[in-house]
Write a protein that holds these residues in place. Structure first.
Motif, PDB file in Angstrom:
ATOM      1  N   TRP A 120       0.847  -1.204   0.000  1.00  0.00           N
ATOM      2  CA  TRP A 120       0.000   0.000   0.000  1.00  0.00           C
ATOM      3  C   TRP A 120       0.882   1.254   0.000  1.00  0.00           C
ATOM      4  O   TRP A 120       0.688   2.180  -0.774  1.00  0.00           O
ATOM      5  N   THR A 121       1.864   1.251   0.895  1.00  0.00           N
ATOM      6  CA  THR A 121       2.744   2.413   1.034  1.00  0.00           C
ATOM      7  C   THR A 121       3.639   2.588  -0.189  1.00  0.00           C
ATOM      8  O   THR A 121       3.876   3.713  -0.646  1.00  0.00           O
ATOM      9  N   GLN A 122       4.144   1.486  -0.735  1.00  0.00           N
ATOM     10  CA  GLN A 122       4.991   1.578  -1.936  1.00  0.00           C
ATOM     11  C   GLN A 122       4.242   2.270  -3.074  1.00  0.00           C
ATOM     12  O   GLN A 122       4.776   3.173  -3.718  1.00  0.00           O
ATOM     13  N   GLU A 123       3.022   1.815  -3.331  1.00  0.00           N
ATOM     14  CA  GLU A 123       2.248   2.394  -4.432  1.00  0.00           C
ATOM     15  C   GLU A 123       1.964   3.870  -4.171  1.00  0.00           C
ATOM     16  O   GLU A 123       2.095   4.719  -5.063  1.00  0.00           O
ATOM     17  N   LEU A 124       1.611   4.185  -2.926  1.00  0.00           N
ATOM     18  CA  LEU A 124       1.346   5.577  -2.541  1.00  0.00           C
ATOM     19  C   LEU A 124       2.602   6.437  -2.759  1.00  0.00           C
ATOM     20  O   LEU A 124       2.544   7.488  -3.409  1.00  0.00           O
ATOM     21  N   VAL A 125       3.718   5.982  -2.226  1.00  0.00           N
ATOM     22  CA  VAL A 125       4.974   6.740  -2.313  1.00  0.00           C
ATOM     23  C   VAL A 125       5.409   6.911  -3.767  1.00  0.00           C
ATOM     24  O   VAL A 125       5.809   8.006  -4.184  1.00  0.00           O
ATOM     25  N   TRP A 126       5.316   5.817  -4.545  1.00  0.00           N
ATOM     26  CA  TRP A 126       5.763   5.892  -5.933  1.00  0.00           C
ATOM     27  C   TRP A 126       4.931   6.914  -6.716  1.00  0.00           C
ATOM     28  O   TRP A 126       5.470   7.735  -7.472  1.00  0.00           O
ATOM     29  N   LEU A 127       3.623   6.885  -6.524  1.00  0.00           N
ATOM     30  CA  LEU A 127       2.751   7.810  -7.257  1.00  0.00           C
ATOM     31  C   LEU A 127       2.965   9.257  -6.815  1.00  0.00           C
ATOM     32  O   LEU A 127       3.023  10.163  -7.650  1.00  0.00           O
ATOM     33  N   VAL A 128       3.119   9.470  -5.515  1.00  0.00           N
ATOM     34  CA  VAL A 128       3.383  10.827  -5.016  1.00  0.00           C
ATOM     35  C   VAL A 128       4.684  11.363  -5.606  1.00  0.00           C
ATOM     36  O   VAL A 128       4.764  12.511  -6.058  1.00  0.00           O
ATOM     37  N   ALA A 129       5.714  10.528  -5.630  1.00  0.00           N
ATOM     38  CA  ALA A 129       7.028  10.969  -6.118  1.00  0.00           C
ATOM     39  C   ALA A 129       7.056  11.147  -7.635  1.00  0.00           C
ATOM     40  O   ALA A 129       7.864  11.916  -8.154  1.00  0.00           O
ATOM     41  N   ASN A 130       6.180  10.422  -8.339  1.00  0.00           N
ATOM     42  CA  ASN A 130       6.201  10.430  -9.804  1.00  0.00           C
ATOM     43  C   ASN A 130       5.008  11.182 -10.399  1.00  0.00           C
ATOM     44  O   ASN A 130       4.484  10.799 -11.456  1.00  0.00           O
ATOM     45  N   ASP A 131       4.609  12.249  -9.720  1.00  0.00           N
ATOM     46  CA  ASP A 131       3.586  13.168 -10.239  1.00  0.00           C
ATOM     47  C   ASP A 131       2.302  12.455 -10.662  1.00  0.00           C
ATOM     48  O   ASP A 131       1.700  12.775 -11.690  1.00  0.00           O
ATOM     49  N   LEU A 132       1.907  11.468  -9.854  1.00  0.00           N
ATOM     50  CA  LEU A 132       0.635  10.757 -10.047  1.00  0.00           C
ATOM     51  C   LEU A 132       0.529  10.139 -11.452  1.00  0.00           C
ATOM     52  O   LEU A 132      -0.496  10.246 -12.124  1.00  0.00           O
ATOM     53  N   ASP A 133       1.599   9.458 -11.856  1.00  0.00           N
ATOM     54  CA  ASP A 133       1.650   8.824 -13.176  1.00  0.00           C
ATOM     55  C   ASP A 133       0.941   7.459 -13.119  1.00  0.00           C
ATOM     56  O   ASP A 133       1.569   6.408 -13.024  1.00  0.00           O
ATOM     57  N   TYR A 134      -0.393   7.499 -13.199  1.00  0.00           N
ATOM     58  CA  TYR A 134      -1.186   6.273 -13.072  1.00  0.00           C
ATOM     59  C   TYR A 134      -0.961   5.318 -14.243  1.00  0.00           C
ATOM     60  O   TYR A 134      -1.025   4.099 -14.068  1.00  0.00           O
ATOM     61  N   ASP A 135      -0.689   5.852 -15.424  1.00  0.00           N
ATOM     62  CA  ASP A 135      -0.492   4.988 -16.596  1.00  0.00           C
ATOM     63  C   ASP A 135       0.683   4.035 -16.382  1.00  0.00           C
ATOM     64  O   ASP A 135       0.573   2.825 -16.601  1.00  0.00           O
ATOM     65  N   THR A 136       1.812   4.599 -15.922  1.00  0.00           N
ATOM     66  CA  THR A 136       2.980   3.742 -15.649  1.00  0.00           C
ATOM     67  C   THR A 136       2.703   2.817 -14.470  1.00  0.00           C
ATOM     68  O   THR A 136       3.054   1.630 -14.495  1.00  0.00           O
ATOM     69  N   LYS A 174      -0.001   1.484 -13.582  1.00  0.00           N
ATOM     70  CA  LYS A 174      -0.877   0.370 -13.949  1.00  0.00           C
ATOM     71  C   LYS A 174      -0.230  -0.587 -14.945  1.00  0.00           C
ATOM     72  O   LYS A 174      -0.631  -1.747 -15.045  1.00  0.00           O
ATOM     73  N   SER A 175       0.772  -0.115 -15.678  1.00  0.00           N
ATOM     74  CA  SER A 175       1.346  -0.944 -16.747  1.00  0.00           C
ATOM     75  C   SER A 175       2.673  -1.608 -16.373  1.00  0.00           C
ATOM     76  O   SER A 175       3.114  -2.543 -17.046  1.00  0.00           O
ATOM     77  N   VAL A 176       3.317  -1.141 -15.317  1.00  0.00           N
ATOM     78  CA  VAL A 176       4.611  -1.721 -14.901  1.00  0.00           C
ATOM     79  C   VAL A 176       4.447  -2.309 -13.501  1.00  0.00           C
ATOM     80  O   VAL A 176       3.970  -1.631 -12.584  1.00  0.00           O
ATOM     81  N   TYR A 177       4.841  -3.565 -13.343  1.00  0.00           N
ATOM     82  CA  TYR A 177       4.723  -4.218 -12.033  1.00  0.00           C
ATOM     83  C   TYR A 177       5.393  -3.390 -10.941  1.00  0.00           C
ATOM     84  O   TYR A 177       6.487  -2.841 -11.145  1.00  0.00           O
ATOM     85  N   LEU A 178       4.745  -3.360  -9.775  1.00  0.00           N
ATOM     86  CA  LEU A 178       5.333  -2.665  -8.629  1.00  0.00           C
ATOM     87  C   LEU A 178       6.685  -3.279  -8.264  1.00  0.00           C
ATOM     88  O   LEU A 178       7.602  -2.575  -7.837  1.00  0.00           O
ATOM     89  N   THR A 179       6.829  -4.587  -8.460  1.00  0.00           N
ATOM     90  CA  THR A 179       8.112  -5.256  -8.156  1.00  0.00           C
ATOM     91  C   THR A 179       9.248  -4.726  -9.029  1.00  0.00           C
ATOM     92  O   THR A 179      10.413  -4.795  -8.643  1.00  0.00           O
ATOM     93  N   GLU A 180       8.917  -4.194 -10.206  1.00  0.00           N
ATOM     94  CA  GLU A 180       9.935  -3.595 -11.079  1.00  0.00           C
ATOM     95  C   GLU A 180      10.161  -2.124 -10.717  1.00  0.00           C
ATOM     96  O   GLU A 180      11.292  -1.635 -10.761  1.00  0.00           O
ATOM     97  N   ARG A 181       9.088  -1.429 -10.389  1.00  0.00           N
ATOM     98  CA  ARG A 181       9.215  -0.009 -10.037  1.00  0.00           C
ATOM     99  C   ARG A 181       9.873   0.165  -8.668  1.00  0.00           C
ATOM    100  O   ARG A 181      10.488   1.197  -8.390  1.00  0.00           O
ATOM    101  N   PHE A 182       9.749  -0.846  -7.815  1.00  0.00           N
ATOM    102  CA  PHE A 182      10.137  -0.725  -6.406  1.00  0.00           C
ATOM    103  C   PHE A 182      10.770  -2.042  -5.964  1.00  0.00           C
ATOM    104  O   PHE A 182      10.175  -2.801  -5.193  1.00  0.00           O
ATOM    105  N   PRO A 183      11.974  -2.403  -6.459  1.00  0.00           N
ATOM    106  CA  PRO A 183      12.544  -3.724  -6.179  1.00  0.00           C
ATOM    107  C   PRO A 183      12.759  -3.987  -4.684  1.00  0.00           C
ATOM    108  O   PRO A 183      12.982  -3.081  -3.895  1.00  0.00           O
ATOM    109  N   PHE A 184      12.682  -5.279  -4.366  1.00  0.00           N
ATOM    110  CA  PHE A 184      12.766  -5.797  -2.994  1.00  0.00           C
ATOM    111  C   PHE A 184      14.239  -6.134  -2.728  1.00  0.00           C
ATOM    112  O   PHE A 184      14.771  -7.103  -3.267  1.00  0.00           O
ATOM    113  N   LEU A 185      14.880  -5.344  -1.900  1.00  0.00           N
ATOM    114  CA  LEU A 185      16.336  -5.351  -1.729  1.00  0.00           C
ATOM    115  C   LEU A 185      16.925  -6.724  -1.450  1.00  0.00           C
ATOM    116  O   LEU A 185      17.906  -7.137  -2.064  1.00  0.00           O
ATOM    117  N   GLU A 186      16.368  -7.450  -0.488  1.00  0.00           N
ATOM    118  CA  GLU A 186      16.985  -8.710  -0.052  1.00  0.00           C
ATOM    119  C   GLU A 186      16.259  -9.940  -0.586  1.00  0.00           C
ATOM    120  O   GLU A 186      16.431 -11.052  -0.077  1.00  0.00           O
TER     121      GLU A 186
END
Length: 339
Positions: A74-90, A92-104
């Motif tokens: 929930w927080t990842q999606e919120l943070v990513w959209l806030v930081a990326n000027d509410l780019d809903y198209d990206t 919805k089209s790019v997996y959150l796991t790619e936009r926000f990789p899991f470090l470990e």
């Protein structure tokens, strides 16, 4: 890649602890404890520990740090959209796991399990490539990634780079009774974890500080102690539920952004659990396709608080309350009610 030796003590679990953890049948090499707090991690963490600790932090980096199942997605999606000027198209089209990789994440999937997934997808080059990419060393991929980088981790602050707070960090905490229920469902669905026990066994390990990334309270207390640092924002899952617009505004201010009430309302609608549950880009559909989870995985479940009451008997409630009281005795950390 690591420039300095790993400074934290690494020790094996006690034999009786290791025996209890065999219920995670997907972890073939066992578990270790790291550092003075004794954080429990899969043995494969040793392959990446020094690289994570020594990774170059960029001031433009954004980390979401949580104990597992505390509202991370929930927080990842919120943070990513806030930081990326509410780019809903990206979004919805790019997996959150790619936009926000899991470090470990690479420590989670044992080589034997990787081999099994590769054999199951034999002949499908795309799937094979995705499995190899997903289970490879994320720090090496991040070193080549353009800025700003968005990074998810369940590691506590003490296992992350010492200069982590040169970057922005959003830390999310959640009532442990709800965490353990959500965590149990997740581990039961992740084939690479191979959880084979029932809920009571899982809960018993959790309050014994014998789960991935435990001890739970030490994890929270480390971040709570840094909550006044200008580059760390400490929020509660219960706040996300109770006042999502307010939390969006706090995160926006933290990220140096400003959105209108109308834009905030649209983001709230996007993040509403009824829409979130059906959003394929955040629901780990990719994991299902690759066989890393059971076909019935609901990565986003109910998104509510208090559901633990359906799982705890009287003895479990009493023991959990005592465990919470003992661990919170010397701190002013308190979980807000979502009601």
């Amino acid at each position: 890649m690591a420039s300095k030796p790993y400074p934290l003590e690494i020790r094996d679990l006690e034999p009786h602890e290791a025996e209890k953890m065999k219920v995670f049948s997907g972890e073939k090499t066992g578990f270790v404890r790291i550092g003075p707090k004794g954080y429990v991690l899969a043995h494969r963490f040793l392959e990446i520990a020094a690289d994570i600790y020594n990774m170059d932090i960029r001031p433009s980096d954004v980390f979401v740090v949580t104990y597992a199942r505390s509202g991370t997605t929930w927080t990842q999606e919120l943070v990513w959209l806030v930081a990326n000027d509410l780019d809903y198209d990206t979004a919805k089209s790019v997996y959150l796991t790619e936009r926000f990789p899991f470090l470990e994440f690479s420590m989670m999937v044992h080589p034997e399990m990787i081999q099994r997934y590769l054999e199951n997808s034999k002949g499908d080059e795309k799937k094979q490539k995705e499995i190899k990419m997903m289970t490879s060393h994320i720090v090496k991929q991040l070193a080549l990634a353009p800025s700003p980088r968005f990074i998810k981790t369940h590691l506590p602050l003490s296992l992350l780079p010492p200069n982590l707070l040169d970057a922005k960090v959003v830390y999310v905490a959640r009532d442990p009774k709800d965490v353990v229920v959500s965590y149990f469902h997740l581990c039961s669905s992740m084939t690479f974890m191979g959880w084979t026990g029932d809920f009571k066994q899982f809960w018993n390990l959790f309050i014994s500080d014998l789960q991935y990334w435990s001890p739970f309270f030490e994890h929270l207390k480390e971040a709570w102690a840094k909550r006044h640092h200008p580059n760390l924002l400490f929020i509660f899952y219960e706040e996300l539920q109770k006042d999502l617009p307010g939390v969006i505004k706090r995160i926006s201010a933290f990220m140096g952004k400003n959105y209108s009430d109308e834009e905030v309302a649209t983001l709230c609608e996007h993040l509403d659990v009824k829409n979130f549950k059906t959003n394929p880009s955040i629901n780990n559909e990719q994991f299902k396709e690759l066989g890393l989870t059971t076909p019935d995985l609901q990565f986003v479940r109910k998104g509510k608080s208090g559901g633990w009451r359906d799982y705890f008997d009287e003895e479990m409630i009493a023991r959990t309350d005592k465990w919470i009281e003992e661990n919170m005795r010397n701190t002013d950390l308190r979980f807000p009610s979502a009601q």
